[in-house]
Design a protein around this motif. Structure first.
Motif, PDB file in Angstrom:
ATOM      1  N   UNK A   1      -7.671 -19.672 -34.078  1.00  0.00           N
ATOM      2  CA  UNK A   1      -6.891 -20.427 -35.694  1.00  0.00           C
ATOM      3  C   UNK A   1      -5.603 -20.765 -34.635  1.00  0.00           C
ATOM      4  N   UNK A   2      -5.287 -20.867 -33.544  1.00  0.00           N
ATOM      5  CA  UNK A   2      -3.430 -20.307 -33.042  1.00  0.00           C
ATOM      6  C   UNK A   2      -2.818 -21.656 -33.274  1.00  0.00           C
ATOM      7  N   UNK A   3      -3.293 -23.138 -33.238  1.00  0.00           N
ATOM      8  CA  UNK A   3      -2.679 -24.167 -33.390  1.00  0.00           C
ATOM      9  C   UNK A   3      -2.124 -24.148 -34.679  1.00  0.00           C
ATOM     10  N   UNK A   4      -3.078 -24.147 -36.061  1.00  0.00           N
ATOM     11  CA  UNK A   4      -3.407 -24.257 -37.054  1.00  0.00           C
ATOM     12  C   UNK A   4      -1.955 -23.247 -37.821  1.00  0.00           C
ATOM     13  N   UNK A   5      -1.916 -22.289 -37.220  1.00  0.00           N
ATOM     14  CA  UNK A   5      -0.829 -21.198 -37.285  1.00  0.00           C
ATOM     15  C   UNK A   5       0.333 -21.735 -36.736  1.00  0.00           C
ATOM     16  N   UNK A   6       0.318 -21.769 -35.666  1.00  0.00           N
ATOM     17  CA  UNK A   6       1.639 -22.512 -35.561  1.00  0.00           C
ATOM     18  C   UNK A   6       2.368 -23.143 -35.692  1.00  0.00           C
TER      19      UNK A   6
ATOM     20  N   UNK B   1       9.875 -21.792 -38.022  1.00  0.00           N
ATOM     21  CA  UNK B   1      10.003 -20.422 -38.033  1.00  0.00           C
ATOM     22  C   UNK B   1       9.573 -20.961 -36.022  1.00  0.00           C
ATOM     23  N   UNK B   2      10.337 -19.747 -35.224  1.00  0.00           N
ATOM     24  CA  UNK B   2      10.220 -20.461 -33.275  1.00  0.00           C
ATOM     25  C   UNK B   2       9.464 -19.103 -33.262  1.00  0.00           C
ATOM     26  N   UNK B   3       8.253 -19.792 -32.553  1.00  0.00           N
ATOM     27  CA  UNK B   3       7.285 -18.874 -31.938  1.00  0.00           C
ATOM     28  C   UNK B   3       6.755 -19.186 -30.471  1.00  0.00           C
TER      29      UNK B   3
ATOM     30  N   UNK C   1     -12.887  -7.265 -24.744  1.00  0.00           N
ATOM     31  CA  UNK C   1     -12.590  -7.986 -23.203  1.00  0.00           C
ATOM     32  C   UNK C   1     -12.714  -9.276 -23.732  1.00  0.00           C
ATOM     33  N   UNK C   2     -12.466 -10.037 -24.565  1.00  0.00           N
ATOM     34  CA  UNK C   2     -12.264 -11.590 -24.371  1.00  0.00           C
ATOM     35  C   UNK C   2     -10.825 -11.886 -25.196  1.00  0.00           C
ATOM     36  N   UNK C   3     -10.640 -13.485 -24.616  1.00  0.00           N
ATOM     37  CA  UNK C   3      -9.261 -14.356 -25.250  1.00  0.00           C
ATOM     38  C   UNK C   3      -8.941 -14.063 -25.977  1.00  0.00           C
ATOM     39  N   UNK C   4      -7.068 -13.687 -27.236  1.00  0.00           N
ATOM     40  CA  UNK C   4      -7.446 -13.989 -27.954  1.00  0.00           C
ATOM     41  C   UNK C   4      -5.750 -14.774 -27.774  1.00  0.00           C
ATOM     42  N   UNK C   5      -5.015 -14.826 -28.792  1.00  0.00           N
ATOM     43  CA  UNK C   5      -3.761 -14.375 -28.346  1.00  0.00           C
ATOM     44  C   UNK C   5      -2.444 -13.972 -29.603  1.00  0.00           C
ATOM     45  N   UNK C   6      -1.641 -13.740 -28.574  1.00  0.00           N
ATOM     46  CA  UNK C   6      -0.609 -13.399 -29.668  1.00  0.00           C
ATOM     47  C   UNK C   6       0.604 -13.863 -29.670  1.00  0.00           C
ATOM     48  N   UNK C   7       1.213 -14.165 -30.316  1.00  0.00           N
ATOM     49  CA  UNK C   7       1.576 -14.799 -30.878  1.00  0.00           C
ATOM     50  C   UNK C   7       3.330 -14.092 -31.060  1.00  0.00           C
ATOM     51  N   UNK C   8       4.342 -14.180 -30.729  1.00  0.00           N
ATOM     52  CA  UNK C   8       6.074 -13.081 -31.051  1.00  0.00           C
ATOM     53  C   UNK C   8       6.816 -14.541 -31.605  1.00  0.00           C
ATOM     54  N   UNK C   9       7.369 -14.144 -32.723  1.00  0.00           N
ATOM     55  CA  UNK C   9       7.876 -15.154 -33.682  1.00  0.00           C
ATOM     56  C   UNK C   9       9.388 -13.853 -33.883  1.00  0.00           C
TER      57      UNK C   9
END
Ligand code: 2BA
Ligand code: 2BA
Length: 109
Positions: free
Chosen positions: A12-17, A25-27, A38-46
């Motif tokens: 979901x990261x690309x379409x959310x960013x 918004x700056x991210x 123990x799988x990869x996920x994405x964390x966004x700082x906004x």
């Protein structure tokens, strides 16, 4: 000012960013790992102004998808290990896990 920290699924990261950038918004994107799967996920700082938080949350909510996943427990939850039969359990991986933190100071040097 607030700092939104959102743990989301990689897919979901690309379409959310993109959706956040469309609203200016700056991210910052971090590659993270969930402690349970123990799988990869994405964390966004906004980092955004207080009055912009609700719109950001709305965008995150609408661009984040849920998924269900079967997980095989790797060890018995207690009791006799000899009679342990691993049964896969179904878990629901959210959407987004979101924290909103107050920001004391914001500098760009
Ligand atoms: P990027 O997001 O790759 O942004 C690089 C530069 O592009 C930014 O420099 C800014 O000049 C411009 N920019 C970014 N988003 C913009 C937008 N929505 N509208 C107009 N211009 C935009 P910096 O402001 O020096 O930021 C450098 C890096 O620091 C950013 O890399 C981002 O990773 C992080 N960052 C900056 N402000 C942030 C915030 N409020 N929240 C989260 N991360 C932030
Ligand atoms: P994971 O830790 O890999 O967790 C993935 C999913 O596994 C979770 O989905 C939840 O449905 C389940 N789960 C996690 N811990 C569990 C446990 N101790 N027992 C049973 N089931 C468990 P979500 O809750 O949607 O979380 C997705 C990801 O968000 C997590 O990946 C983690 O990286 C992050 N996260 C969730 N809650 C958090 C929190 N309170 N603090 C920090 N990160 C969190």
């Amino acid at each position: 000012m607030k700092l939104i920290i959102a743990v989301i699924q990689d897919k979901d990261s690309h379409r959310l960013i993109d959706a956040l950038s469309d609203k200016e918004y700056k991210t910052t994107k971090l590659s993270t790992t969930g402690g349970f799967l123990k799988e990869g996920n994405t964390t966004l700082m906004i980092g955004c102004e207080d009055e912009e938080v609700d719109q950001a949350l709305d965008i995150i909510k609408h661009k984040s998808s849920h998924r269900e996943q079967m997980v095989a427990p790797i060890s018995p939850m207690g009791g006799n290990a000899d009679s342990y039969i691993p049964r896969p359990i179904n878990i629901e991986v959210g959407g987004a896990t979101v924290f909103v933190l107050p920001v004391d100071s914001f500098f760009q040097f």
